[in-house]
Design a protein around this motif. Structure first.
Motif, PDB file in Angstrom:
ATOM      1  N   ILE A  27      -2.704 -10.818  -7.159  1.00  0.00           N
ATOM      2  CA  ILE A  27      -3.614  -9.679  -7.317  1.00  0.00           C
ATOM      3  C   ILE A  27      -4.768  -9.898  -6.354  1.00  0.00           C
ATOM      4  CG2 ILE A  27      -5.139  -8.407  -8.861  1.00  0.00           C
ATOM      5  CD1 ILE A  27      -3.379  -9.501 -11.186  1.00  0.00           C
ATOM      6  N   ILE A  28      -4.971  -8.941  -5.464  1.00  0.00           N
ATOM      7  CA  ILE A  28      -6.065  -8.992  -4.502  1.00  0.00           C
ATOM      8  C   ILE A  28      -7.139  -8.027  -4.982  1.00  0.00           C
ATOM      9  CG2 ILE A  28      -6.769  -8.574  -2.113  1.00  0.00           C
ATOM     10  CD1 ILE A  28      -3.770  -9.055  -1.366  1.00  0.00           C
ATOM     11  N   ASN A  29      -8.345  -8.535  -5.218  1.00  0.00           N
ATOM     12  CA  ASN A  29      -9.466  -7.704  -5.659  1.00  0.00           C
ATOM     13  C   ASN A  29     -10.404  -7.436  -4.492  1.00  0.00           C
ATOM     14  OD1 ASN A  29      -9.168  -7.444  -8.660  1.00  0.00           O
ATOM     15  ND2 ASN A  29      -9.021  -9.648  -8.433  1.00  0.00           N
ATOM     16  N   VAL A  30     -10.740  -6.172  -4.296  1.00  0.00           N
ATOM     17  CA  VAL A  30     -11.664  -5.768  -3.234  1.00  0.00           C
ATOM     18  C   VAL A  30     -12.840  -5.064  -3.896  1.00  0.00           C
ATOM     19  CG1 VAL A  30     -11.961  -4.333  -1.177  1.00  0.00           C
ATOM     20  CG2 VAL A  30      -9.753  -5.429  -1.616  1.00  0.00           C
ATOM     21  N   GLN A  38      -9.737   8.373   1.164  1.00  0.00           N
ATOM     22  CA  GLN A  38      -8.473   7.984   0.540  1.00  0.00           C
ATOM     23  C   GLN A  38      -7.530   7.373   1.580  1.00  0.00           C
ATOM     24  OE1 GLN A  38      -8.326   8.070  -2.628  1.00  0.00           O
ATOM     25  NE2 GLN A  38      -6.183   7.643  -3.046  1.00  0.00           N
ATOM     26  N   ASP A  39      -7.525   7.933   2.790  1.00  0.00           N
ATOM     27  CA  ASP A  39      -6.679   7.372   3.861  1.00  0.00           C
ATOM     28  C   ASP A  39      -7.114   5.955   4.231  1.00  0.00           C
ATOM     29  OD1 ASP A  39      -4.968   9.534   4.084  1.00  0.00           O
ATOM     30  OD2 ASP A  39      -6.123  10.485   5.695  1.00  0.00           O
ATOM     31  N   GLN A  40      -8.418   5.704   4.291  1.00  0.00           N
ATOM     32  CA  GLN A  40      -8.908   4.350   4.601  1.00  0.00           C
ATOM     33  C   GLN A  40      -8.494   3.365   3.514  1.00  0.00           C
ATOM     34  OE1 GLN A  40     -13.041   5.559   5.103  1.00  0.00           O
ATOM     35  NE2 GLN A  40     -12.987   4.813   7.230  1.00  0.00           N
ATOM     36  N   LYS A  41      -8.605   3.777   2.266  1.00  0.00           N
ATOM     37  CA  LYS A  41      -8.203   2.903   1.162  1.00  0.00           C
ATOM     38  C   LYS A  41      -6.694   2.659   1.186  1.00  0.00           C
ATOM     39  CE  LYS A  41     -11.350   5.194  -1.605  1.00  0.00           C
ATOM     40  NZ  LYS A  41     -11.778   5.740  -2.894  1.00  0.00           N
ATOM     41  N   ARG A  42      -5.945   3.688   1.481  1.00  0.00           N
ATOM     42  CA  ARG A  42      -4.491   3.553   1.592  1.00  0.00           C
ATOM     43  C   ARG A  42      -4.128   2.543   2.682  1.00  0.00           C
ATOM     44  NH1 ARG A  42      -3.702   8.632   1.939  1.00  0.00           N
ATOM     45  NH2 ARG A  42      -3.313   8.958  -0.261  1.00  0.00           N
ATOM     46  N   VAL A  45      -5.040  -1.067   1.564  1.00  0.00           N
ATOM     47  CA  VAL A  45      -4.043  -1.610   0.634  1.00  0.00           C
ATOM     48  C   VAL A  45      -2.800  -2.058   1.398  1.00  0.00           C
ATOM     49  CG1 VAL A  45      -2.454  -0.991  -1.241  1.00  0.00           C
ATOM     50  CG2 VAL A  45      -4.869  -0.360  -1.394  1.00  0.00           C
ATOM     51  N   ARG A  46      -2.350  -1.244   2.327  1.00  0.00           N
ATOM     52  CA  ARG A  46      -1.162  -1.602   3.112  1.00  0.00           C
ATOM     53  C   ARG A  46      -1.410  -2.848   3.962  1.00  0.00           C
ATOM     54  NH1 ARG A  46      -0.964   2.408   6.308  1.00  0.00           N
ATOM     55  NH2 ARG A  46      -1.718   1.261   8.100  1.00  0.00           N
ATOM     56  N   GLU A  47      -2.559  -2.896   4.641  1.00  0.00           N
ATOM     57  CA  GLU A  47      -2.874  -4.035   5.515  1.00  0.00           C
ATOM     58  C   GLU A  47      -3.043  -5.333   4.727  1.00  0.00           C
ATOM     59  OE1 GLU A  47      -2.936  -4.210   8.830  1.00  0.00           O
ATOM     60  OE2 GLU A  47      -2.463  -2.099   9.109  1.00  0.00           O
ATOM     61  N   LEU A  48      -3.733  -5.264   3.589  1.00  0.00           N
ATOM     62  CA  LEU A  48      -3.903  -6.464   2.759  1.00  0.00           C
ATOM     63  C   LEU A  48      -2.561  -6.960   2.226  1.00  0.00           C
ATOM     64  CD1 LEU A  48      -7.127  -5.553   0.765  1.00  0.00           C
ATOM     65  CD2 LEU A  48      -6.896  -7.323   2.521  1.00  0.00           C
ATOM     66  N   THR A  49      -1.740  -6.026   1.792  1.00  0.00           N
ATOM     67  CA  THR A  49      -0.414  -6.389   1.294  1.00  0.00           C
ATOM     68  C   THR A  49       0.410  -7.041   2.392  1.00  0.00           C
ATOM     69  OG1 THR A  49      -0.461  -4.602  -0.335  1.00  0.00           O
ATOM     70  CG2 THR A  49       1.708  -5.493   0.252  1.00  0.00           C
ATOM     71  N   ASP A  50       0.447  -6.418   3.562  1.00  0.00           N
ATOM     72  CA  ASP A  50       1.217  -6.971   4.682  1.00  0.00           C
ATOM     73  C   ASP A  50       0.719  -8.370   5.068  1.00  0.00           C
ATOM     74  OD1 ASP A  50       2.670  -4.620   4.737  1.00  0.00           O
ATOM     75  OD2 ASP A  50       1.712  -3.834   6.545  1.00  0.00           O
ATOM     76  N   THR A  60       6.709  -7.787  -1.018  1.00  0.00           N
ATOM     77  CA  THR A  60       5.777  -6.658  -0.895  1.00  0.00           C
ATOM     78  C   THR A  60       5.580  -5.948  -2.224  1.00  0.00           C
ATOM     79  OG1 THR A  60       6.359  -6.344   1.424  1.00  0.00           O
ATOM     80  CG2 THR A  60       5.387  -4.452   0.296  1.00  0.00           C
ATOM     81  N   GLU A  61       6.661  -5.711  -2.930  1.00  0.00           N
ATOM     82  CA  GLU A  61       6.568  -4.944  -4.181  1.00  0.00           C
ATOM     83  C   GLU A  61       5.858  -5.706  -5.298  1.00  0.00           C
ATOM     84  OE1 GLU A  61      10.767  -6.741  -3.999  1.00  0.00           O
ATOM     85  OE2 GLU A  61       9.404  -5.756  -2.604  1.00  0.00           O
ATOM     86  N   ASN A  62       5.612  -6.991  -5.120  1.00  0.00           N
ATOM     87  CA  ASN A  62       4.917  -7.783  -6.135  1.00  0.00           C
ATOM     88  C   ASN A  62       3.409  -7.855  -5.923  1.00  0.00           C
ATOM     89  OD1 ASN A  62       7.347  -8.305  -7.349  1.00  0.00           O
ATOM     90  ND2 ASN A  62       7.509 -10.393  -6.620  1.00  0.00           N
TER      91      ASN A  62
END
Length: 86
Positions: A27-30, A38-42, A45-50, A60-62
């Motif tokens: 779990i990554i907390n920001v 909303q696009d910046q947050k999206r 989330v994608r960049e942190l996950t990657d 990725t799905e976890n």
């Protein structure tokens, strides 16, 4: 290294036991000030996950990312509320 944890080649640590490297559920907390779109947050989330998957090896799905927007009147920097700064 203790018998209770092991390190990946990237230096991330996770519990020893029957789970494999990709089975962790991080779990990554920001915490950030409001104002992003909303696009910046999206994208965040994608960049942190990657980045987490690339460096620590989870699936990725976890990966979970929680964004908390804290207003300036609830955030202090250097002893001054952000809402009181110029």
């Amino acid at each position: 290294m203790s018998r209770h944890s092991r390190a990946s080649s990237a230096g991330c640590r996770f519990p020893a036991g029957p789970r494999e490297r990709g089975d962790t559920v991080p779990i990554i907390n920001v915490n950030m000030l409001p104002g992003r779109t909303q696009d910046q947050k999206r994208d965040l989330v994608r960049e942190l996950t990657d980045a987490f998957v690339r460096t620590c090896g989870s699936k990725t799905e976890n990966v979970r990312v929680v964004i908390t927007e804290t207003p300036g009147e609830h955030w202090g920097i250097g002893g001054i509320l952000v809402s009181d700064r110029d």
